[in-house]
Design a protein around this motif. Structure first.
Motif, PDB file in Angstrom:
ATOM      1  N   GLU A 108       0.856  -1.191   0.000  1.00  0.00           N
ATOM      2  CA  GLU A 108       0.000   0.000   0.000  1.00  0.00           C
ATOM      3  C   GLU A 108       0.891   1.240   0.000  1.00  0.00           C
ATOM      4  OE1 GLU A 108      -2.685  -0.396   3.306  1.00  0.00           O
ATOM      5  OE2 GLU A 108      -3.921  -1.881   2.262  1.00  0.00           O
ATOM      6  N   THR A 128       1.706  -7.361  -5.871  1.00  0.00           N
ATOM      7  CA  THR A 128       2.196  -6.087  -6.388  1.00  0.00           C
ATOM      8  C   THR A 128       2.090  -6.025  -7.905  1.00  0.00           C
ATOM      9  OG1 THR A 128       4.426  -7.001  -6.486  1.00  0.00           O
ATOM     10  CG2 THR A 128       3.843  -5.750  -4.519  1.00  0.00           C
ATOM     11  N   SER A 168      -2.091  -0.230 -13.162  1.00  0.00           N
ATOM     12  CA  SER A 168      -1.809   1.214 -13.182  1.00  0.00           C
ATOM     13  C   SER A 168      -1.079   1.645 -14.448  1.00  0.00           C
ATOM     14  CB  SER A 168      -0.964   1.596 -11.963  1.00  0.00           C
ATOM     15  OG  SER A 168       0.342   1.037 -12.059  1.00  0.00           O
ATOM     16  N   GLN A 212      -1.144  -4.931  -9.354  1.00  0.00           N
ATOM     17  CA  GLN A 212      -1.383  -3.503  -9.114  1.00  0.00           C
ATOM     18  C   GLN A 212      -0.588  -2.656 -10.093  1.00  0.00           C
ATOM     19  OE1 GLN A 212      -0.088  -3.823  -4.949  1.00  0.00           O
ATOM     20  NE2 GLN A 212      -2.080  -3.079  -4.308  1.00  0.00           N
ATOM     21  N   TRP A 213       0.671  -3.012 -10.281  1.00  0.00           N
ATOM     22  CA  TRP A 213       1.520  -2.247 -11.197  1.00  0.00           C
ATOM     23  C   TRP A 213       1.051  -2.397 -12.641  1.00  0.00           C
ATOM     24  CZ3 TRP A 213       6.537  -4.486  -8.600  1.00  0.00           C
ATOM     25  CH2 TRP A 213       6.706  -3.871  -7.354  1.00  0.00           C
TER      26      TRP A 213
END
Length: 326
Positions: free
Chosen positions: A78, A114, A121, A117-118
């Motif tokens: 986070e 992770t 984005s 998420q990357w």
């Protein structure tokens, strides 16, 4: 087989304890990596949720002479932009922090979420970010893999599917090839194929098969590849959609409640290999997709055919008889 249980999912904890012999890894959702800008340091939140007593019960099979289940908590990164920059510039500091945490609590490794998420984005589209991200994960893996007093710890990476069902993020094959050199297992998110903006099945069979085949094709082409390194994701939750653009996830007891209240006709969709039913609530027309033993069995057959493991999101959300298939 790897499974996850959320910290507020008491049924998941009970099932993990009672059926631990069925699982190789259990990943409680406890931890969050954060950057404390005031103190200029990384911290791990969620440690108050760690239940040592429950861990001891889950791993009791190890004391009885079996290989035992491994406890590998999921950790979310986070991080805001400042924290992300610090991660990429100080990857060994983060690795040391997380390894120290694992040793303190007796974890067997971590499930790191992770990459998805990357990817979502768009950061991984930038070559410099991607290179630094890979190096950060490599550093963490190497730190976890160093022998300890008990055993080598493991890194499980949660990743998006190789082929998107809609417009979601994907795991690019070149990234997979590089990551698999040091990641122990990949938890492949072959679910969430639909959304409130595009209602439909959670994990349509042809899409799941296509992702499983992508792993197998790579394994055939590389002598050192291990298809069992990839854990095919199974959802034990469903979705209740209504128009326009409404609805959301449902779990076992909610699904059973809908069946009891509305007594719908449950249909088998031969194309997607999932069960679905409709019901009306006031002026709202609902469409419900929820896994069944039939749909889960189809995915298990695929995993077996292509030599993959499986990961479940998440135990405690499904119906009790699902575990008879495992």
């Amino acid at each position: 087989m790897s499974i996850l249980c959320a910290r507020r999912n008491s049924k998941g904890y009970e099932i993990a304890e009672r059926l631990s012999a069925k699982f190789t890894h259990i990943a409680p959702v406890w931890l969050q990596l954060r950057w404390d800008i005031a103190a200029a340091t990384f911290t791990v939140a969620g440690q108050h949720d760690i239940d040592a007593g429950w861990m001891a019960k889950v791993t009791k099979q190890q004391a009885l002479g079996s290989t035992g289940v491994k406890v590998v908590p999921r950790i979310l990164f986070e991080l805001d932009q400042s924290g992300l920059l610090q991660l990429l510039s100080q990857p060994l500091d983060v690795a040391d922090l997380l390894v120290t945490l694992c040793k303190k609590y007796g974890f067997d490794g971590l499930v790191v979420e992770t990459w998805s998420q990357w990817a979502a984005s768009g950061r991984l589209q930038h070559a410099s970010f991607r290179q630094q991200a890979v190096q950060a994960l490599r550093g963490l893996a190497e730190a976890l893999h160093k022998p300890t007093d008990s055993s080598r710890m493991e890194l499980i990476l949660a990743v998006p599917p190789f082929e998107a069902a809609d417009q979601g993020p994907v795991l690019a094959m070149p990234d997979f090839e590089e990551l698999r050199a040091f990641v122990d297992f990949f938890s492949l998110m072959t679910y969430d194929a639909s959304s409130t903006s595009k209602p439909g099945p959670n994990a349509p069979w042809k899409w799941v098969k296509s992702n499983a085949h992508a792993v197998a094709s790579t394994a055939v082409n590389r002598q050192s590849a291990r298809p069992e390194q990839v854990l095919l994701g199974l959802n034990f939750y469903g979705n209740d959609y209504f128009q326009p653009f409404g609805g959301g996830p449902i779990i076992g007891h909610e699904y059973l409640g809908l069946l009891k209240t509305h007594d719908p006709v449950v249909r088998w969709d031969q194309k997607t290999k999932e069960h679905v039913f409709d019901y009306a609530a006031g002026n709202e027309a609902h469409e419900v997709y929820y896994p069944t033993k039939a749909s889960i069995q189809k995915s298990l057959v695929l995993a077996h055919k292509y030599g993959l493991g499986i990961s479940i999101w998440e135990i405690g959300q499904g119906l009790d008889h699902f575990y008879d298939l495992l």
